[in-house]
Design a protein around this motif. Structure first.
Motif, PDB file in Angstrom:
ATOM      1  N   ALA A 126       0.810  -1.212   0.000  1.00 26.83           N
ATOM      2  CA  ALA A 126       0.000   0.000   0.000  1.00 26.83           C
ATOM      3  C   ALA A 126       0.843   1.262   0.000  1.00 26.83           C
ATOM      4  CB  ALA A 126      -0.908  -0.005   1.230  1.00 26.83           C
ATOM      5  N   ASP A 127       2.094   1.172   0.346  1.00 25.75           N
ATOM      6  CA  ASP A 127       2.879   2.376   0.623  1.00 25.75           C
ATOM      7  C   ASP A 127       4.334   2.203   0.159  1.00 25.75           C
ATOM      8  OD1 ASP A 127       4.207   4.542   1.643  1.00 25.75           O
ATOM      9  OD2 ASP A 127       3.672   4.170   3.729  1.00 25.75           O
ATOM     10  N   PRO A 128       4.712   2.907  -0.930  1.00 22.84           N
ATOM     11  CA  PRO A 128       6.095   2.762  -1.428  1.00 22.84           C
ATOM     12  C   PRO A 128       7.152   3.224  -0.426  1.00 22.84           C
ATOM     13  CG  PRO A 128       4.946   4.552  -2.554  1.00 22.84           C
ATOM     14  CD  PRO A 128       3.924   3.840  -1.733  1.00 22.84           C
ATOM     15  N   VAL A 129       6.769   4.151   0.504  1.00 23.81           N
ATOM     16  CA  VAL A 129       7.740   4.572   1.524  1.00 23.81           C
ATOM     17  C   VAL A 129       8.109   3.379   2.410  1.00 23.81           C
ATOM     18  CG1 VAL A 129       8.182   6.123   3.459  1.00 23.81           C
ATOM     19  CG2 VAL A 129       6.911   6.956   1.471  1.00 23.81           C
ATOM     20  N   ALA A 130       7.092   2.557   2.734  1.00 26.11           N
ATOM     21  CA  ALA A 130       7.361   1.355   3.525  1.00 26.11           C
ATOM     22  C   ALA A 130       8.275   0.390   2.763  1.00 26.11           C
ATOM     23  CB  ALA A 130       6.049   0.673   3.910  1.00 26.11           C
ATOM     24  N   THR A 131       8.095   0.316   1.439  1.00 25.63           N
ATOM     25  CA  THR A 131       8.988  -0.523   0.620  1.00 25.63           C
ATOM     26  C   THR A 131      10.429  -0.054   0.778  1.00 25.63           C
ATOM     27  OG1 THR A 131       7.231  -0.838  -0.996  1.00 25.63           O
ATOM     28  CG2 THR A 131       9.478  -1.304  -1.740  1.00 25.63           C
ATOM     29  N   LEU A 132      10.627   1.276   0.722  1.00 27.97           N
ATOM     30  CA  LEU A 132      11.978   1.826   0.835  1.00 27.97           C
ATOM     31  C   LEU A 132      12.561   1.577   2.226  1.00 27.97           C
ATOM     32  CD1 LEU A 132      11.604   5.214  -1.079  1.00 27.97           C
ATOM     33  CD2 LEU A 132      12.531   3.040  -1.902  1.00 27.97           C
ATOM     34  N   VAL A 133      11.747   1.817   3.267  1.00 25.71           N
ATOM     35  CA  VAL A 133      12.225   1.588   4.636  1.00 25.71           C
ATOM     36  C   VAL A 133      12.603   0.110   4.811  1.00 25.71           C
ATOM     37  CG1 VAL A 133      11.588   1.640   7.086  1.00 25.71           C
ATOM     38  CG2 VAL A 133      10.938   3.544   5.599  1.00 25.71           C
ATOM     39  N   GLY A 134      11.846  -0.775   4.163  1.00 24.35           N
ATOM     40  CA  GLY A 134      12.127  -2.212   4.234  1.00 24.35           C
ATOM     41  C   GLY A 134      13.448  -2.604   3.596  1.00 24.35           C
ATOM     42  N   ARG A 135      14.039  -1.698   2.831  1.00 28.62           N
ATOM     43  CA  ARG A 135      15.341  -1.993   2.207  1.00 28.62           C
ATOM     44  C   ARG A 135      16.510  -1.684   3.132  1.00 28.62           C
ATOM     45  NH1 ARG A 135      14.102  -0.066  -4.072  1.00 28.62           N
ATOM     46  NH2 ARG A 135      12.511  -1.681  -4.447  1.00 28.62           N
ATOM     47  N   LEU A 136      16.207  -1.163   4.336  1.00 23.97           N
ATOM     48  CA  LEU A 136      17.240  -1.014   5.365  1.00 23.97           C
ATOM     49  C   LEU A 136      17.258  -2.297   6.186  1.00 23.97           C
ATOM     50  CD1 LEU A 136      16.245   2.522   6.712  1.00 23.97           C
ATOM     51  CD2 LEU A 136      18.295   2.009   5.370  1.00 23.97           C
ATOM     52  N   ASP A 137      18.445  -2.726   6.615  1.00 24.64           N
ATOM     53  CA  ASP A 137      18.460  -3.821   7.590  1.00 24.64           C
ATOM     54  C   ASP A 137      19.683  -3.727   8.495  1.00 24.64           C
ATOM     55  OD1 ASP A 137      20.644  -5.697   6.681  1.00 24.64           O
ATOM     56  OD2 ASP A 137      19.400  -5.718   4.869  1.00 24.64           O
ATOM     57  N   LEU A 138      19.582  -4.449   9.613  1.00 24.22           N
ATOM     58  CA  LEU A 138      20.596  -4.341  10.662  1.00 24.22           C
ATOM     59  C   LEU A 138      21.979  -4.763  10.162  1.00 24.22           C
ATOM     60  CD1 LEU A 138      20.806  -3.585  13.689  1.00 24.22           C
ATOM     61  CD2 LEU A 138      20.669  -6.041  14.189  1.00 24.22           C
ATOM     62  N   ALA A 139      22.045  -5.851   9.390  1.00 15.99           N
ATOM     63  CA  ALA A 139      23.343  -6.364   8.936  1.00 15.99           C
ATOM     64  C   ALA A 139      24.057  -5.345   8.041  1.00 15.99           C
ATOM     65  CB  ALA A 139      23.144  -7.680   8.195  1.00 15.99           C
ATOM     66  N   ARG A 140      23.310  -4.720   7.144  1.00 17.87           N
ATOM     67  CA  ARG A 140      23.927  -3.724   6.253  1.00 17.87           C
ATOM     68  C   ARG A 140      24.384  -2.500   7.038  1.00 17.87           C
ATOM     69  NH1 ARG A 140      23.787  -3.480   0.815  1.00 17.87           N
ATOM     70  NH2 ARG A 140      22.645  -5.090  -0.305  1.00 17.87           N
ATOM     71  N   TYR A 141      23.538  -2.047   7.977  1.00 20.31           N
ATOM     72  CA  TYR A 141      23.902  -0.874   8.788  1.00 20.31           C
ATOM     73  C   TYR A 141      25.178  -1.168   9.583  1.00 20.31           C
ATOM     74  CZ  TYR A 141      23.579   2.843  12.280  1.00 20.31           C
ATOM     75  OH  TYR A 141      23.858   3.902  13.108  1.00 20.31           O
ATOM     76  N   LYS A 142      25.211  -2.323  10.233  1.00 23.45           N
ATOM     77  CA  LYS A 142      26.414  -2.712  10.987  1.00 23.45           C
ATOM     78  C   LYS A 142      27.628  -2.819  10.071  1.00 23.45           C
ATOM     79  CE  LYS A 142      26.305  -6.147  14.023  1.00 23.45           C
ATOM     80  NZ  LYS A 142      25.873  -7.434  14.640  1.00 23.45           N
ATOM     81  N   GLY A 143      27.395  -3.362   8.891  1.00 27.33           N
ATOM     82  CA  GLY A 143      28.487  -3.533   7.925  1.00 27.33           C
ATOM     83  C   GLY A 143      29.107  -2.195   7.536  1.00 27.33           C
ATOM     84  N   THR A 144      28.262  -1.176   7.375  1.00 29.47           N
ATOM     85  CA  THR A 144      28.770   0.140   6.975  1.00 29.47           C
ATOM     86  C   THR A 144      29.507   0.812   8.140  1.00 29.47           C
ATOM     87  OG1 THR A 144      26.911   0.287   5.438  1.00 29.47           O
ATOM     88  CG2 THR A 144      28.147   2.310   5.829  1.00 29.47           C
ATOM     89  N   VAL A 145      28.982   0.688   9.363  1.00 27.76           N
ATOM     90  CA  VAL A 145      29.711   1.203  10.531  1.00 27.76           C
ATOM     91  C   VAL A 145      31.072   0.496  10.628  1.00 27.76           C
ATOM     92  CG1 VAL A 145      29.749   1.461  13.049  1.00 27.76           C
ATOM     93  CG2 VAL A 145      27.580   1.762  11.816  1.00 27.76           C
ATOM     94  N   THR A 146      31.066  -0.820  10.421  1.00 35.62           N
ATOM     95  CA  THR A 146      32.308  -1.606  10.491  1.00 35.62           C
ATOM     96  C   THR A 146      33.318  -1.124   9.449  1.00 35.62           C
ATOM     97  OG1 THR A 146      31.012  -3.503  11.228  1.00 35.62           O
ATOM     98  CG2 THR A 146      33.245  -3.965  10.456  1.00 35.62           C
TER      99      THR A 146
END
Ligand SMILES: [Zn+2]
Length: 411
Positions: free
Chosen positions: A32-52
């Motif tokens: 119903a909401d493309p913004v939710a689709t975009l938010v769903g493309r974030l995840d913990l492993a990728r975020y941690k990977g970039t901090v690392t």
């Protein structure tokens, strides 16, 4: 808010409506909401990977090779995400002479600390406080590899910082600026201050640069340098580019090297919310269950009304799109790269805690310390940073009219 009085039949109708609502898609349903689709493309492993990835350059102190290498690496990453139009701000930074406090000033500051009330940026510090400061002692870093990495001191005066831009389809001449600072201090890895905010901005650049995503308005992703020396990278940006806003160049090209600034959103220390120091000055080792994202605007700024409105839009986005942690809005934004913008455009910052009253009161024991290293943080800490990313992505996608494969935003 208006109060509604329900008659018995009205109450039944309301109950029926709420039962029906349970069968309709939740607001974060991606169909119903493309913004939710975009938010769903974030995840913990990728975020941690970039901090690392950022911590491989130690504390990334400004004016060192490890800082320049980190700027190069960030630029490479942005390009690999599809944010290929990277540019750099070049500026001169001259370190001021060291500040020497006379005994009268030292006594006055100590007395103010003892009274303990006023927080930087406004407001008050309540409750138990713990010491804060910047570590300058290399021997307090127990890891010899990190100690060696952080050894080179700042030199020279030429500095650079990198940004890239998602160009809007219908209003390429207007943009939101999303920032974090990539430099750090303290003989650690600057994992939280501010690898956590830098990684957030990079992750948003990745999601918005996906070829199936379009936005009406532009978004600029900026990784400031020289924050720790006094917001010098952000100040250089304002000095060099404020007057270029909204100008088409070359004329007739449809290109706007500096789209008009609609708002500036800063991210600085995103992961640690373990509560107030205990009476003995120590902190809980666990993220507190009540952890939240602190959205701050500056009530003493010229754009306070507009900034406050922007802050509430972020609060709404948090309630709609964040998975684990709520957000709070406060009026005392201070000591970060949004400050040079606050009298020009609506500016807000997102953080793990309020900067003045909480971080200033010693709520983050790793701040500018050798313990600001990757191994200090658990998944619960990283998850608070991820929730700030969900909040900003949701808000900015909504504000810029994001679409995925042409499906528009439902407001
Ligand atoms: Zn910082």
């Amino acid at each position: 808010m208006k109060t509604r009085f329900l008659t018995a039949s009205g109450l039944l109708a309301a109950l029926a409506t709420s039962a029906a609502a349970q069968n309709t898609p939740a607001p974060n349903d991606s169909a119903a909401d493309p913004v939710a689709t975009l938010v769903g493309r974030l995840d913990l492993a990728r975020y941690k990977g970039t901090v690392t990835g950022l911590t491989q350059f130690g504390d990334r102190r400004q004016g060192t090779k490890r800082n320049r290498d980190a700027v190069d690496w960030i630029e490479q990453q942005l390009k690999s995400y599809g944010c290929t139009n990277t540019e750099r701000i070049k500026y001169e930074y001259q370190a001021p002479p060291p500040r020497v406090l006379d005994s009268a000033t030292r006594a006055r500051l100590a007395a103010a600390r003892a009274r303990g009330a006023a927080a930087q940026g406004g407001g008050r510090i309540f409750g138990t406080r713990a010491r804060t400061g910047v570590n300058t002692d290399s021997t307090r870093q127990p890891d010899p590899r990190i100690r060696a990495l952080d050894t080179e001191q700042s030199s020279g005066t030429e500095r650079e910082e990198v940004y890239c831009t998602k160009v809007g389809t219908t209003h390429p001449d207007e943009m939101y600026i999303v920032g974090g600072h990539m430099d750090g201090i303290g003989w650690g890895q600057a994992a939280n201050d501010d690898g956590s905010g830098t990684a957030l901005v990079m992750e948003l650049a990745r999601v918005f640069s996906s070829p199936d995503v379009q936005t009406d308005r532009s978004i600029r992703f900026v990784l400031w340098n020289n924050e720790e020396t006094g917001l010098n990278g952000a100040r250089a940006y304002v000095a060099q580019r404020q007057a270029l806003q909204g100008k088409e160049s070359p004329a007739g090209s449809g290109k706007y090297p500096e789209p008009k600034w609609l708002g500036m959103i800063q991210h600085d220390m995103m992961m640690w919310d373990h509560g107030m120091p205990r009476a003995d000055g120590t902190l809980s080792p666990e993220q507190r269950p009540e952890a939240d994202v602190n959205i701050e605007f500056q009530s003493a700024s010229k754009m306070a009304d507009e900034a406050q409105k922007l802050a509430w839009a972020f609060k709404t986005a948090n309630e709609k799109y964040a998975t684990d942690y709520p957000a709070q809005v406060g009026p005392h934004m201070t000591n970060t790269d949004s400050a040079p913008f606050q009298d020009i455009i609506p500016a807000i910052s997102l953080r793990e805690n309020e900067r003045g009253a909480q971080i200033g009161g010693g709520w983050d024991p790793n701040w500018h310390q050798p313990t600001d290293v990757l191994s200090t943080y658990t998944d619960k800490d990283f998850r608070l940073g991820l929730n700030a990313a969900q909040t900003t992505l949701g808000a900015v996608a909504t504000l810029t009219g994001a679409r995925v494969n042409g499906v528009p935003v439902h407001k």
